[in-house]
Design a protein around this motif. Structure first.
Motif, PDB file in Angstrom:
ATOM      1  N   ALA A  35      57.294   2.083  22.827  1.00  0.00           N
ATOM      2  CA  ALA A  35      58.423   2.355  23.721  1.00  0.00           C
ATOM      3  C   ALA A  35      59.281   1.107  23.905  1.00  0.00           C
ATOM      4  N   PHE A  36      58.658  -0.057  24.007  1.00  0.00           N
ATOM      5  CA  PHE A  36      59.402  -1.310  24.152  1.00  0.00           C
ATOM      6  C   PHE A  36      60.217  -1.606  22.895  1.00  0.00           C
ATOM      7  N   VAL A  37      59.607  -1.447  21.730  1.00  0.00           N
ATOM      8  CA  VAL A  37      60.298  -1.748  20.473  1.00  0.00           C
ATOM      9  C   VAL A  37      61.465  -0.796  20.247  1.00  0.00           C
ATOM     10  N   MET A  38      61.324   0.476  20.680  1.00  0.00           N
ATOM     11  CA  MET A  38      62.411   1.432  20.481  1.00  0.00           C
ATOM     12  C   MET A  38      63.663   1.024  21.261  1.00  0.00           C
ATOM     13  N   ASN A  39      63.517   0.204  22.303  1.00  0.00           N
ATOM     14  CA  ASN A  39      64.665  -0.244  23.082  1.00  0.00           C
ATOM     15  C   ASN A  39      65.350  -1.472  22.495  1.00  0.00           C
ATOM     16  N   LEU A  40      64.709  -2.120  21.534  1.00  0.00           N
ATOM     17  CA  LEU A  40      65.304  -3.312  20.931  1.00  0.00           C
ATOM     18  C   LEU A  40      66.495  -2.927  20.046  1.00  0.00           C
ATOM     19  N   GLN A  41      67.480  -3.778  20.007  1.00  0.00           N
ATOM     20  CA  GLN A  41      68.625  -3.554  19.130  1.00  0.00           C
ATOM     21  C   GLN A  41      68.683  -4.660  18.095  1.00  0.00           C
ATOM     22  N   SER A  42      69.134  -4.329  16.925  1.00  0.00           N
ATOM     23  CA  SER A  42      69.240  -5.318  15.864  1.00  0.00           C
ATOM     24  C   SER A  42      70.335  -6.325  16.186  1.00  0.00           C
ATOM     25  N   GLN A  43      70.074  -7.607  15.889  1.00  0.00           N
ATOM     26  CA  GLN A  43      71.055  -8.664  16.116  1.00  0.00           C
ATOM     27  C   GLN A  43      71.998  -8.819  14.926  1.00  0.00           C
ATOM     28  N   GLU A  44      71.701  -8.130  13.855  1.00  0.00           N
ATOM     29  CA  GLU A  44      72.497  -8.250  12.645  1.00  0.00           C
ATOM     30  C   GLU A  44      73.776  -7.417  12.753  1.00  0.00           C
ATOM     31  N   SER A  45      74.954  -8.038  12.583  1.00  0.00           N
ATOM     32  CA  SER A  45      76.216  -7.324  12.754  1.00  0.00           C
ATOM     33  C   SER A  45      76.764  -6.739  11.455  1.00  0.00           C
ATOM     34  N   ASN A  46      76.515  -7.391  10.325  1.00  0.00           N
ATOM     35  CA  ASN A  46      77.003  -6.831   9.064  1.00  0.00           C
ATOM     36  C   ASN A  46      75.829  -6.280   8.268  1.00  0.00           C
ATOM     37  N   ILE A  47      76.060  -5.147   7.637  1.00  0.00           N
ATOM     38  CA  ILE A  47      75.004  -4.478   6.886  1.00  0.00           C
ATOM     39  C   ILE A  47      75.102  -4.914   5.429  1.00  0.00           C
ATOM     40  N   ALA A  48      73.991  -5.399   4.888  1.00  0.00           N
ATOM     41  CA  ALA A  48      73.966  -5.851   3.501  1.00  0.00           C
ATOM     42  C   ALA A  48      74.100  -4.663   2.562  1.00  0.00           C
ATOM     43  N   ASP A  49      74.395  -4.963   1.291  1.00  0.00           N
ATOM     44  CA  ASP A  49      74.614  -3.911   0.307  1.00  0.00           C
ATOM     45  C   ASP A  49      73.424  -2.975   0.149  1.00  0.00           C
ATOM     46  N   LYS A  50      72.207  -3.481   0.298  1.00  0.00           N
ATOM     47  CA  LYS A  50      71.023  -2.661   0.082  1.00  0.00           C
ATOM     48  C   LYS A  50      70.437  -2.120   1.384  1.00  0.00           C
ATOM     49  N   SER A  51      71.186  -2.179   2.464  1.00  0.00           N
ATOM     50  CA  SER A  51      70.750  -1.593   3.723  1.00  0.00           C
ATOM     51  C   SER A  51      71.107  -0.107   3.727  1.00  0.00           C
ATOM     52  N   PHE A  52      70.459   0.658   4.586  1.00  0.00           N
ATOM     53  CA  PHE A  52      70.749   2.083   4.675  1.00  0.00           C
ATOM     54  C   PHE A  52      72.104   2.301   5.335  1.00  0.00           C
ATOM     55  N   ALA A  53      72.803   3.341   4.890  1.00  0.00           N
ATOM     56  CA  ALA A  53      74.140   3.642   5.407  1.00  0.00           C
ATOM     57  C   ALA A  53      74.083   4.094   6.868  1.00  0.00           C
ATOM     58  N   GLY A  54      73.149   4.940   7.200  1.00  0.00           N
ATOM     59  CA  GLY A  54      73.012   5.427   8.569  1.00  0.00           C
ATOM     60  C   GLY A  54      71.759   4.874   9.221  1.00  0.00           C
ATOM     61  N   LYS A  55      71.785   4.771  10.534  1.00  0.00           N
ATOM     62  CA  LYS A  55      70.625   4.247  11.257  1.00  0.00           C
ATOM     63  C   LYS A  55      69.708   5.338  11.794  1.00  0.00           C
ATOM     64  N   ASN A  56      70.083   6.592  11.654  1.00  0.00           N
ATOM     65  CA  ASN A  56      69.313   7.702  12.209  1.00  0.00           C
ATOM     66  C   ASN A  56      68.920   8.668  11.101  1.00  0.00           C
ATOM     67  N   SER A  57      67.799   9.346  11.304  1.00  0.00           N
ATOM     68  CA  SER A  57      67.440  10.418  10.384  1.00  0.00           C
ATOM     69  C   SER A  57      66.621  11.472  11.116  1.00  0.00           C
ATOM     70  N   LEU A  58      66.754  12.706  10.651  1.00  0.00           N
ATOM     71  CA  LEU A  58      65.919  13.815  11.089  1.00  0.00           C
ATOM     72  C   LEU A  58      65.051  14.191   9.905  1.00  0.00           C
ATOM     73  N   GLN A  59      63.747  14.362  10.170  1.00  0.00           N
ATOM     74  CA  GLN A  59      62.815  14.636   9.089  1.00  0.00           C
ATOM     75  C   GLN A  59      61.851  15.742   9.484  1.00  0.00           C
ATOM     76  N   PHE A  60      61.517  16.569   8.508  1.00  0.00           N
ATOM     77  CA  PHE A  60      60.451  17.550   8.670  1.00  0.00           C
ATOM     78  C   PHE A  60      59.248  16.992   7.929  1.00  0.00           C
ATOM     79  N   GLU A  61      58.116  16.862   8.620  1.00  0.00           N
ATOM     80  CA  GLU A  61      56.914  16.299   8.017  1.00  0.00           C
ATOM     81  C   GLU A  61      55.807  17.348   7.972  1.00  0.00           C
ATOM     82  N   PHE A  62      55.266  17.547   6.790  1.00  0.00           N
ATOM     83  CA  PHE A  62      54.130  18.435   6.590  1.00  0.00           C
ATOM     84  C   PHE A  62      52.868  17.594   6.701  1.00  0.00           C
ATOM     85  N   LEU A  63      51.913  18.043   7.527  1.00  0.00           N
ATOM     86  CA  LEU A  63      50.729  17.275   7.901  1.00  0.00           C
ATOM     87  C   LEU A  63      51.207  16.036   8.660  1.00  0.00           C
TER      88      LEU A  63
END
Length: 184
Positions: A35-63
């Motif tokens: 819960a504490f870590v989920m409240n942390l925000q990244s200090q990095e302002s520019n996203i490198a070329d190999k970083s993910f485009a979006g910061k959020n995802s919805l996933q369906f997980e089996f098992l």
């Protein structure tokens, strides 16, 4: 232990044995840490070329962390070129009206579109059952892409209390999971 509110007033017997159980102390500590870590925000302002485009995802997980299945929301907390940190919260119905709430904290080691996942999780069903989980897995996600595919080995440390016999069982089980999702 007796709880006395005022002289002569007996209210109820208060059971604080939850803190004397080492398994529950570990589970509560992991939950507070996530819960504490989920409240942390990244200090990095520019996203490198190999970083993910979006910061959020919805996933369906089996098992996985949700036992048979779960629907999970994942947030990328640190989005760097080589290392990424994610926090995940999910929901699952286990049948007979029982629900499970899986939480996870995962570190990704990135090699372009291929990623190694190392993480820890906690799945809470109710006061009778909860699990600590580990994660060693593979994730496929292109740096600018939207689709996410994951497969992992996820051993459980399970704590279960039978309400009929009041017997507490603790065990380690091998487990795994397969997930697909959308990054936005």
């Amino acid at each position: 232990m007796m709880l006395i509110v005022s002289p002569g007033c007996y209210c109820n017997k208060l059971n604080l044995d939850i803190f004397s159980n080492p398994v529950l102390r570990i589970q509560i500590s992991v939950f507070i840490f996530i819960a504490f870590v989920m409240n942390l925000q990244s200090q990095e302002s520019n996203i490198a070329d190999k970083s993910f485009a979006g910061k959020n995802s919805l996933q369906f997980e089996f098992l996985g962390n949700g036992f048979l299945y779960s629907l999970n929301y994942e947030r990328i907390l640190i989005n760097r070129e080589k290392f990424k940190t994610t926090a995940q919260v999910g929901y699952s119905m286990m049948g007979m009206g029982r629900q499970m709430f899986p939480l996870a904290l995962t570190e990704l080691i990135s090699f372009n579109k291929n990623h190694i996942e190392l993480g820890i999780g906690y799945s809470y069903a109710d006061y009778l059952e909860s699990r600590l989980t580990g994660r060693i897995g593979y994730r496929y996600q292109k740096p600018g892409g939207r689709l996410v595919f994951r497969i992992a080995f996820m051993p459980w440390y399970e704590y279960y209390k039978d309400i009929n016999t009041n017997v507490v069982e603790q065990r380690i089980r091998p487990w795994g999971g397969l997930a697909a999702g959308y990054n936005f």
